[in-house]
Each structure stands twice: as C-alpha cells, then as structure tokens.
Design an enzyme around this catalytic site. Structure first.
Site, short mmCIF file in Angstrom:
data_model
loop_
_atom_site.label_atom_id
_atom_site.label_comp_id
_atom_site.label_asym_id
_atom_site.label_seq_id
_atom_site.Cartn_x
_atom_site.Cartn_y
_atom_site.Cartn_z
N GLU A 79 0.13 -0.96 5.09
CA GLU A 79 0.84 -1.08 5.92
C GLU A 79 1.12 0.60 6.46
O GLU A 79 1.07 1.26 5.85
CB GLU A 79 2.40 -1.15 5.13
CG GLU A 79 2.44 -2.52 4.89
CD GLU A 79 3.51 -3.09 3.80
OE1 GLU A 79 4.23 -2.07 3.76
OE2 GLU A 79 3.68 -4.14 3.52
N CYS A 93 3.77 7.00 9.79
CA CYS A 93 3.41 7.04 8.61
C CYS A 93 2.50 6.22 8.03
O CYS A 93 2.48 4.99 8.10
CB CYS A 93 5.06 6.84 7.79
SG CYS A 93 4.46 6.99 5.86
N CYS A 100 -2.28 2.84 -5.03
CA CYS A 100 -2.25 4.06 -5.58
C CYS A 100 -2.65 4.15 -7.02
O CYS A 100 -2.05 3.27 -7.72
CB CYS A 100 -1.19 5.02 -5.16
SG CYS A 100 -1.30 6.70 -5.64
N CYS A 104 3.25 6.53 -10.10
CA CYS A 104 4.92 7.05 -10.21
C CYS A 104 5.79 5.84 -10.54
O CYS A 104 5.69 4.91 -9.87
CB CYS A 104 5.09 7.88 -9.15
SG CYS A 104 3.97 9.31 -8.73
N CYS A 107 7.98 4.36 -7.70
CA CYS A 107 7.11 3.87 -6.22
C CYS A 107 6.64 2.54 -6.45
O CYS A 107 5.60 2.18 -7.47
CB CYS A 107 5.92 5.02 -6.04
SG CYS A 107 4.98 4.78 -4.76
N CYS A 325 9.08 4.79 4.77
CA CYS A 325 7.91 5.61 4.59
C CYS A 325 8.04 6.41 3.03
O CYS A 325 8.93 6.51 2.63
CB CYS A 325 8.03 6.49 5.78
SG CYS A 325 6.69 7.75 5.63
N1 SAH Z 1 0.98 10.00 -2.85
C1 SAH Z 1 1.73 10.99 -1.92
C2 SAH Z 1 2.14 10.55 -0.65
C3 SAH Z 1 2.70 9.25 -0.43
S1 SAH Z 1 4.22 8.94 -1.17
C4 SAH Z 1 3.07 11.50 -2.84
O1 SAH Z 1 3.35 11.13 -3.75
O2 SAH Z 1 3.55 12.69 -2.27
C5 SAH Z 1 5.23 9.53 0.01
C6 SAH Z 1 6.41 10.24 -0.34
O3 SAH Z 1 7.34 8.90 -0.83
C7 SAH Z 1 6.56 10.76 -1.79
O4 SAH Z 1 7.29 11.76 -1.89
C8 SAH Z 1 6.96 9.68 -2.69
O5 SAH Z 1 7.69 10.06 -4.14
C9 SAH Z 1 8.07 8.99 -1.98
N2 SAH Z 1 8.43 7.80 -2.33
C10 SAH Z 1 7.67 7.05 -3.31
N3 SAH Z 1 8.51 5.96 -3.74
C11 SAH Z 1 9.90 5.98 -2.92
C12 SAH Z 1 10.98 5.10 -2.73
N4 SAH Z 1 11.08 3.88 -3.36
N5 SAH Z 1 12.11 5.80 -1.97
C13 SAH Z 1 11.85 7.03 -1.42
N6 SAH Z 1 10.73 7.68 -1.50
C14 SAH Z 1 9.80 7.35 -2.17
FE1 SF4 Z 2 1.08 7.42 -5.67
FE2 SF4 Z 2 3.65 6.36 -5.30
FE3 SF4 Z 2 3.15 8.29 -6.95
FE4 SF4 Z 2 2.67 8.91 -4.08
S1 SF4 Z 2 4.68 8.47 -5.20
S2 SF4 Z 2 1.47 9.36 -6.09
S3 SF4 Z 2 1.95 6.92 -3.53
S4 SF4 Z 2 2.51 6.42 -7.30
#
Ligand code: SAH
Ligand code: SF4
Length: 334
Positions: A79, A93, A100, A104, A107, A325
């Site tokens: 996406e 975005c 991934c 996390c 996420c 995003c």
């Molecule tokens: N993997 C990279 C880039 C993709 S995630 C990273 O972790 O930075 C991009 C951003 O979205 C990161 O700051 C991540 O922590 C945030 N993010 C992830 N899940 C989210 C959610 N459910 N609501 C808002 N932001 C989120």
């Molecule tokens: Fe991966 Fe999501 Fe963590 Fe970014 S926030 S490193 S996309 S698991």
C-alpha cells in the site's frame, strides 16, 4: 515495470531514444505506449511488450488522502498513500518492503510479519501511480516519505536507487530535501545515509526516551541502545548539517506521561548537537494500545517546547481509509 532494463530493450536504437522513452515514463506519465506520439509503431509495440506501463492497483479515497493497494507480480500486496497537505502540496508515503521483520508492538505492518524486500521499480511505481493521477489537474508529487510498510534501511540498495530516480531532473525531479526516510534506528543505515551524497531528510522513530520502555515497544532496541542511536544521530548532524526529526507516536498510559516528556528533553539535550525536532504523532489504533487524548498530546508538547525543544503535533491522516501513513498493512493482517 523494469526501467533498469531500458538500455537492453533499446539496444540498436539511436542514443537519444533512451531520453525520449524516459521522459514519456516520468514526465509524460503515460500508462500506455500507444500514447507516445513521437515513437514509431514498432517501438511502441516493443515497449508495450517489454516494458508495459500498466500498474495493477485499486484506489480507496477519503477527503484528504487516497490509498493505492498495489498487486505485485508475485501476488503480494503493498500500500501507498497520497496525502494532500493543507497548502495543496502532495506527499506520497511509500512502502519499502512487503511487511517488516522488526515487529514493533504497536505497528500493524510489524504484526503481519515479513515477506520480502521491494525492488527499486516496485518502490518507484508507488509514486508513479499518484503522479499520473495528479497530472491532469496540474498537480504533482511534491514530497516523498518512506513511512509506509517496512524498514527502508533493511532494503537500502533499492531505496537508494529509487531515490536517485525520484530526484532525476530529467524525470520526476523531486528535490532530495523533499524526500524523507524514517527508520526505527538501524545504525548501519544511518551510517549509509551519512555517506549518501543526496541531502534527503532523516526521521528517527523514537517513541520513548527510555531503553527499557523502548525495548518493550520495539524489539530493535534490544540490540541498539539509545546511547548508540544518539551517537549515530550526532554524527549525522555534525557531518550532514541537516535537521533530524524524532517521531514519537503518542500512546495512552504508555509514553505520554509528563515525566516522560522531561526524560525526552534530557535525552535530546544530552545529544549535544542539533538541529532536531520532535514530531508527536497521533496513534492509529491497530492493536492493543490506545491513542493519547488530544489534551495529553498538547500537554506533552508544551513541556517539550518550554524545555527548549522544537515540537509539532501531526495528526495521522488516512485513518478512515485504513491507510494512515506509518501503519500501512493489508486489511487481512489486522
Ligand atoms: N520502519 C520505519 C518506517 C515505517 S513506519 C520506522 O519504523 O520508522 C513509519 C512511522 O509510522 C514510524 O514512526 C512508526 O513508528 C509509525 N507507526 C507505526 N505504527 C503506527 C500507528 N499504528 N499509528 C501511528 N504511527 C505508527
Ligand atoms: Fe517495521 Fe512497523 Fe517497526 Fe517501522 S514501526 S520498524 S514498519 S514494525
């Protein structure tokens, strides 16, 4: 769409053809070679066969954002999101991986597991989709953020190639300063960006100023401590002389306490270099956590600002289309 094979496809053609074909893809933004008015019928046929321009995707839109759900050659789905900023500028975005591997806790992408890296072309088509859609109204893609699915520094070679093409003055011509990479804090990635000649922006997903809480939220923090991360950020600041953005997704009762804002001020002050800013993001509830209330986000920001730290609150857009995003993930993995 294998743009990188163009030289081979055009072998035997006069040299200037390459530029002509390139401009049809990235400036003309056509989706069918038959529209390339100055190419011969034979060449159009060859290109339609070897470099078809159609992209297999569906669009889901709400008021200020659209999400493209793209089906890749092997059936995997990614996406990307287009966000229209209040000033009318457009940000795309993009995703860098299918899923991934970093898992996390908050996420949706991380929860869905990891499938594979995207090729540079698969990263580029995400922007092409929206560039094509915006063109008839005179719009263009102004900014690109690597904040979709995946960790860009785990796929740096392809991310780098895609950035070079986004930046190409003969193509999409998007300034490096309008391209941002977000990382959960991979040291080798930050090092690579320090060596990368283009002046792209760096955003670090911090989410907590405590190693203990951070490692509960982000498994990567078990291998990379805040001390090491801040050391790499400091080096980046000193060498690149570019502002670094810390992302901090606000989750109720997890990382939004005033004491945690004070902890964050300490961490940034101890960095001993700048400029940096904190981006407070509204959490898009995709799992067990809850978003912080607007009041606690404002209170958190106030403490940071009074502590001398530049901070902004960024609403998460696209929540309604399940494509905010930063937490992109197919519906199926929720
Ligand atoms: N993997 C990279 C880039 C993709 S995630 C990273 O972790 O930075 C991009 C951003 O979205 C990161 O700051 C991540 O922590 C945030 N993010 C992830 N899940 C989210 C959610 N459910 N609501 C808002 N932001 C989120
Ligand atoms: Fe991966 Fe999501 Fe963590 Fe970014 S926030 S490193 S996309 S698991």
């Amino acid at each position: 769409m294998d743009f990188f094979n163009l030289d081979k496809i055009l072998s035997g053609q006069p040299k200037y053809r390459r530029g002509q074909v390139w401009r049809w893809i990235f400036v003309g933004l056509i989706d069918d070679w038959d529209l390339a008015s100055d190419l011969s019928k034979e060449l159009k046929e060859l290109l339609n066969e070897k470099l078809p321009l159609k992209i297999d995707y569906q669009l889901v839109a709400d008021r200020r954002s659209s999400k493209a759900v793209i089906r890749l050659f092997d059936g995997e789905v990614i996406e990307s999101v287009l966000i229209e900023n209040k000033d009318g500028r457009h940000t795309v975005c993009v995703s860098s991986q299918v899923g991934c591997p970093l898992g996390c806790a908050f996420c949706a992408t991380g929860k869905g597991g990891f499938k594979r890296n995207l090729s540079a072309a698969e990263i580029i088509i995400q922007v092409l989709i929206f560039a094509r859609l915006l063109k008839p109204d005179g719009g263009r893609v102004d900014n690109i953020v690597f904040m979709g699915m995946g960790e860009p520094f785990l796929n740096w070679d392809n991310v780098k190639k895609s950035i070079e093409i986004f930046n190409d003055p003969q193509g999409l011509n998007i300034g490096a300063r309008s391209i941002s990479i977000s990382t959960c804090g991979l040291l080798e990635g930050i090092e690579a960006l320090i060596k990368f000649p283009l002046q792209v922006n760096l955003a670090i997903s911090l989410h907590s100023a405590s190693d203990d809480l951070r490692s509960r939220l982000m498994p990567i923090a078990n291998t990379v401590s805040l001390r090491e991360l801040m050391k790499a950020v400091k080096k980046y600041l000193l060498v690149k002389k570019r502002k670094v953005m810390f992302e901090y997704v606000m989750m109720e009762g997890i990382n939004d306490d005033p004491a945690q804002a004070v902890e964050l001020i300490e961490l940034i002050k101890n960095l001993g270099a700048g400029p940096v800013m904190v981006n407070l993001l509204t959490y898009n509830p995709t799992g067990k956590f809850k978003p912080s209330s607007p009041e606690s986000i404002k209170r958190f920001k106030k403490i940071l600002v009074e502590g001398g730290i530049e901070a902004i609150i960024r609403e998460s857009v696209g929540g309604k289309i399940l494509g905010a995003c930063g937490q992109l993930a197919g519906k199926k993995s929720n």
